[in-house]
Design a protein around this motif. Structure first.
Motif, PDB file in Angstrom:
ATOM      1  N   GLY A 190       0.782  -1.229   0.000  1.00 38.25           N
ATOM      2  CA  GLY A 190       0.000   0.000   0.000  1.00 38.25           C
ATOM      3  C   GLY A 190       0.811   1.275   0.000  1.00 38.25           C
ATOM      4  O   GLY A 190       0.250   2.373  -0.051  1.00 38.25           O
ATOM      5  N   ILE A 191       2.147   1.172   0.045  1.00 40.85           N
ATOM      6  CA  ILE A 191       2.982   2.362   0.083  1.00 40.85           C
ATOM      7  C   ILE A 191       3.006   3.020  -1.299  1.00 40.85           C
ATOM      8  O   ILE A 191       2.693   2.400  -2.314  1.00 40.85           O
ATOM      9  N   ARG A 192       3.354   4.292  -1.354  1.00 39.46           N
ATOM     10  CA  ARG A 192       3.552   5.003  -2.620  1.00 39.46           C
ATOM     11  C   ARG A 192       5.026   4.849  -3.001  1.00 39.46           C
ATOM     12  O   ARG A 192       5.912   5.027  -2.147  1.00 39.46           O
ATOM     13  N   ALA A 193       5.310   4.563  -4.257  1.00 44.21           N
ATOM     14  CA  ALA A 193       6.694   4.244  -4.591  1.00 44.21           C
ATOM     15  C   ALA A 193       7.035   4.532  -6.036  1.00 44.21           C
ATOM     16  O   ALA A 193       6.214   4.372  -6.944  1.00 44.21           O
ATOM     17  N   PHE A 194       8.282   4.934  -6.216  1.00 45.39           N
ATOM     18  CA  PHE A 194       8.985   4.915  -7.482  1.00 45.39           C
ATOM     19  C   PHE A 194      10.057   3.846  -7.338  1.00 45.39           C
ATOM     20  O   PHE A 194      10.755   3.791  -6.317  1.00 45.39           O
ATOM     21  N   SER A 195      10.242   3.026  -8.353  1.00 47.00           N
ATOM     22  CA  SER A 195      11.232   1.962  -8.236  1.00 47.00           C
ATOM     23  C   SER A 195      11.727   1.574  -9.617  1.00 47.00           C
ATOM     24  O   SER A 195      11.033   1.781 -10.623  1.00 47.00           O
ATOM     25  N   GLY A 196      12.931   1.014  -9.649  1.00 45.32           N
ATOM     26  CA  GLY A 196      13.482   0.535 -10.907  1.00 45.32           C
ATOM     27  C   GLY A 196      14.599  -0.448 -10.667  1.00 45.32           C
ATOM     28  O   GLY A 196      15.283  -0.393  -9.638  1.00 45.32           O
ATOM     29  N   LYS A 197      14.763  -1.364 -11.587  1.00 44.91           N
ATOM     30  CA  LYS A 197      15.856  -2.328 -11.468  1.00 44.91           C
ATOM     31  C   LYS A 197      17.194  -1.620 -11.625  1.00 44.91           C
ATOM     32  O   LYS A 197      17.321  -0.662 -12.382  1.00 44.91           O
ATOM     33  N   ALA A 198      18.220  -2.091 -10.907  1.00 46.37           N
ATOM     34  CA  ALA A 198      19.569  -1.590 -11.127  1.00 46.37           C
ATOM     35  C   ALA A 198      20.038  -2.038 -12.514  1.00 46.37           C
ATOM     36  O   ALA A 198      19.724  -3.134 -12.974  1.00 46.37           O
ATOM     37  N   MET A 199      20.805  -1.176 -13.158  1.00 46.86           N
ATOM     38  CA  MET A 199      21.316  -1.449 -14.501  1.00 46.86           C
ATOM     39  C   MET A 199      22.835  -1.425 -14.445  1.00 46.86           C
ATOM     40  O   MET A 199      23.428  -0.467 -13.934  1.00 46.86           O
ATOM     41  N   MET A 200      23.483  -2.488 -14.976  1.00 49.59           N
ATOM     42  CA  MET A 200      24.938  -2.648 -14.832  1.00 49.59           C
ATOM     43  C   MET A 200      25.484  -3.327 -16.091  1.00 49.59           C
ATOM     44  O   MET A 200      25.431  -4.552 -16.198  1.00 49.59           O
ATOM     45  N   ASP A 201      26.010  -2.534 -17.025  1.00 50.53           N
ATOM     46  CA  ASP A 201      26.474  -3.115 -18.287  1.00 50.53           C
ATOM     47  C   ASP A 201      27.961  -2.892 -18.558  1.00 50.53           C
ATOM     48  O   ASP A 201      28.446  -3.227 -19.646  1.00 50.53           O
ATOM     49  N   ALA A 202      28.709  -2.336 -17.609  1.00 50.82           N
ATOM     50  CA  ALA A 202      30.130  -2.097 -17.850  1.00 50.82           C
ATOM     51  C   ALA A 202      30.871  -3.427 -17.989  1.00 50.82           C
ATOM     52  O   ALA A 202      30.578  -4.383 -17.258  1.00 50.82           O
ATOM     53  N   THR A 228      32.358  -4.876 -14.677  1.00 53.37           N
ATOM     54  CA  THR A 228      31.552  -4.882 -13.471  1.00 53.37           C
ATOM     55  C   THR A 228      31.426  -6.300 -12.943  1.00 53.37           C
ATOM     56  O   THR A 228      31.907  -7.260 -13.539  1.00 53.37           O
ATOM     57  N   TRP A 229      30.761  -6.466 -11.816  1.00 53.98           N
ATOM     58  CA  TRP A 229      30.667  -7.773 -11.154  1.00 53.98           C
ATOM     59  C   TRP A 229      30.049  -8.811 -12.096  1.00 53.98           C
ATOM     60  O   TRP A 229      28.940  -8.624 -12.599  1.00 53.98           O
ATOM     61  N   PRO A 230      30.752  -9.944 -12.339  1.00 57.59           N
ATOM     62  CA  PRO A 230      30.251 -10.903 -13.345  1.00 57.59           C
ATOM     63  C   PRO A 230      28.845 -11.429 -13.061  1.00 57.59           C
ATOM     64  O   PRO A 230      28.063 -11.646 -13.989  1.00 57.59           O
ATOM     65  N   GLY A 231      28.518 -11.630 -11.789  1.00 58.57           N
ATOM     66  CA  GLY A 231      27.210 -12.179 -11.464  1.00 58.57           C
ATOM     67  C   GLY A 231      26.060 -11.238 -11.714  1.00 58.57           C
ATOM     68  O   GLY A 231      24.893 -11.659 -11.683  1.00 58.57           O
TER      69      GLY A 231
END
Length: 443
Positions: free
Chosen positions: A138-150, A153-156
């Motif tokens: 019920g909370i109000r929210a803005f959200s988005g997945k983290a994006m990591m394409d370098a 960057t961390w292989p996993g």
């Protein structure tokens, strides 16, 4: 039924900045009267707010619900080793069930502490379950997945640029504007060291085409700043500005390392900054010069950041810490209590572009409200309402929380989340994620 909050000290943050001793009447999710409401023509739920502050719900403009499960697993490290050795392996070990457990646990804490709106950055995968948790809470929210394409960057967690954008676009199409607009999307390339220039540029284009926010980290830690300068020959905020990450739809977390010239440019552009005082201290990032940002005209909000770098998601803790840190140079009036409470409410709403809906207690606005007791031994016997809330109140004093008039917390008890079930699930999944990541779960 109408909702009547009766007899509280109402902190409005309306254009006249009034503090009213009286009532707040809510009908169909909106505030219809403040102070001395007319007699209601329909059945009314009455909440006794005597001895309490009635305030706009807290807006936290930078959190990581995906990390709540990692609380206590990543202590006493600077930013880049903290990410490399703990957070990224743990995030890569998430499955959909553990991510939902993490989000639910974070939402329990946020709501119990009076937060009604968040800007959340997830991890790379399974982000639909975070939106499902936000929807159900019920909370109000803005959200988005983290994006990591370098490439390095961390292989996993590394993804291709095309895949990162495609998944983000699909999430935005599914969730931006969902639940009557209560849920919205934010494109979230993590930070410059984990993302390519092309990803940042395309995020800016796609977010603006869809009316979504842009959310990233910048100018956080001296070690991060040095690594970015070695990579690009300039600071991250300067590169981001050239790549389209500037303007009123951009929220940058931290800003500890900003120069005076960078503060002036951000103010001119309208770029928002979220101050995360506890996380900045714990990671050794330093102290953001919030009073100087405000003096330059930068729009500033507050946020707790994530549980493994704080270790709380408590807006009241962040307000007190922000107020005290601002006085470190000897100017005790640098960030007074009234100003800090505004940062955590109306200014947070402005940073997210929703101050026409929430952030103040005014007729016509959505009833996103928190009721905080002011009668505890740690709060009594005096002081104005701003002092008592910012310097003395604790999350245990939050009695009621409403989003669009719907009670998410009633008499201190969660109504949309089953706290014992959430805690049991979090404990079990934390052990599993730590084992998969090869990170100690305890000690």
């Amino acid at each position: 039924m109408d909702l009547l909050l009766r007899g509280g000290t109402v902190v409005t943050f309306d254009p006249d900045d009034r503090v009213v001793q009286g009532d707040v009447l809510v009908r169909e999710g909106r505030i219809i009267a403040v102070g001395a409401p007319p007699a209601a023509a329909r059945l009314t739920r009455v909440v006794d707010a005597r001895g309490c502050a009635v305030i706009p719900g807290f807006v936290q403009a930078h959190v990581h619900l995906c990390q709540t499960l990692f609380r206590g697993m990543a202590d006493d490290l600077p930013l880049l080793p903290w990410l490399r050795d703990r957070i990224w392996p743990l995030e890569a070990a998430h499955d959909a069930e553990s991510l939902r457990a993490s989000a639910d646990l974070g939402l329990c804490e946020l709501i119990q502490g009076g937060t009604t709106t968040v800007l959340d950055m997830g991890t790379v995968r399974h982000h639909d379950v975070v939106f499902e948790a936000l929807r159900d809470s019920g909370i109000r929210a803005f959200s988005g997945k983290a994006m990591m394409d370098a490439p390095d960057t961390w292989p996993g967690l590394r993804e291709s640029t095309a895949s990162s954008l495609s998944v983000s676009d699909a999430l935005c199409d599914r969730w931006h504007g969902a639940e009557g607009g209560r849920l919205r999307y934010a494109y979230a390339p993590r930070f410059i060291l984990s993302c390519t220039e092309g990803l940042f540029r395309q995020c800016a284009e796609r977010a603006r085409a869809r009316g979504a926010l842009l959310h990233t980290h910048a100018a956080e830690h001296a070690g991060e700043r040095d690594a970015v300068r070695a990579l690009l020959g300039r600071d991250d905020v300067d590169a981001l500005r050239d790549w389209g990450f500037a303007g009123r739809d951009v929220v940058i977390a931290h800003g500890v390392q900003l120069t005076p010239a960078q503060r002036r440019r951000m103010a001119a552009d309208g770029t928002r900054v979220t101050h995360c005082p506890s996380a900045n201290l714990k990671l050794g990032s330093g102290v953001a010069k919030v009073a100087r940002m405000l003096s330059a005209g930068v729009a500033v909000a507050l946020g707790a950041d994530g549980a493994p770098c704080n270790n709380n998601l408590d807006a009241l803790v962040e307000m007190r810490r922000a107020a005290l840190l601002a006085k470190r140079l000897g100017d005790t009036s640098a960030l007074p209590a009234r100003r800090v409470l505004r940062l955590a409410t109306l200014d947070g709403a402005r940073a997210l572009g929703i101050d026409d809906l929430v952030g103040s207690i005014e007729v016509g606005k959505r009833a996103d409200l928190a009721v905080i007791r002011l009668d505890g031994a740690h709060v009594e016997p005096g002081g104005d309402v701003f002092s008592r809330v910012v310097y003395a109140a604790q999350s245990r004093d939050v009695r009621h929380v409403f989003v669009e008039g719907r009670a998410l917390l009633r008499d201190g008890e969660l109504t949309t989340l089953d706290a014992p079930r959430v805690l049991a699930s979090a404990r079990g999944h934390a052990l599993k994620v730590a084992a998969r990541a090869g990170v100690p779960a305890h000690g």
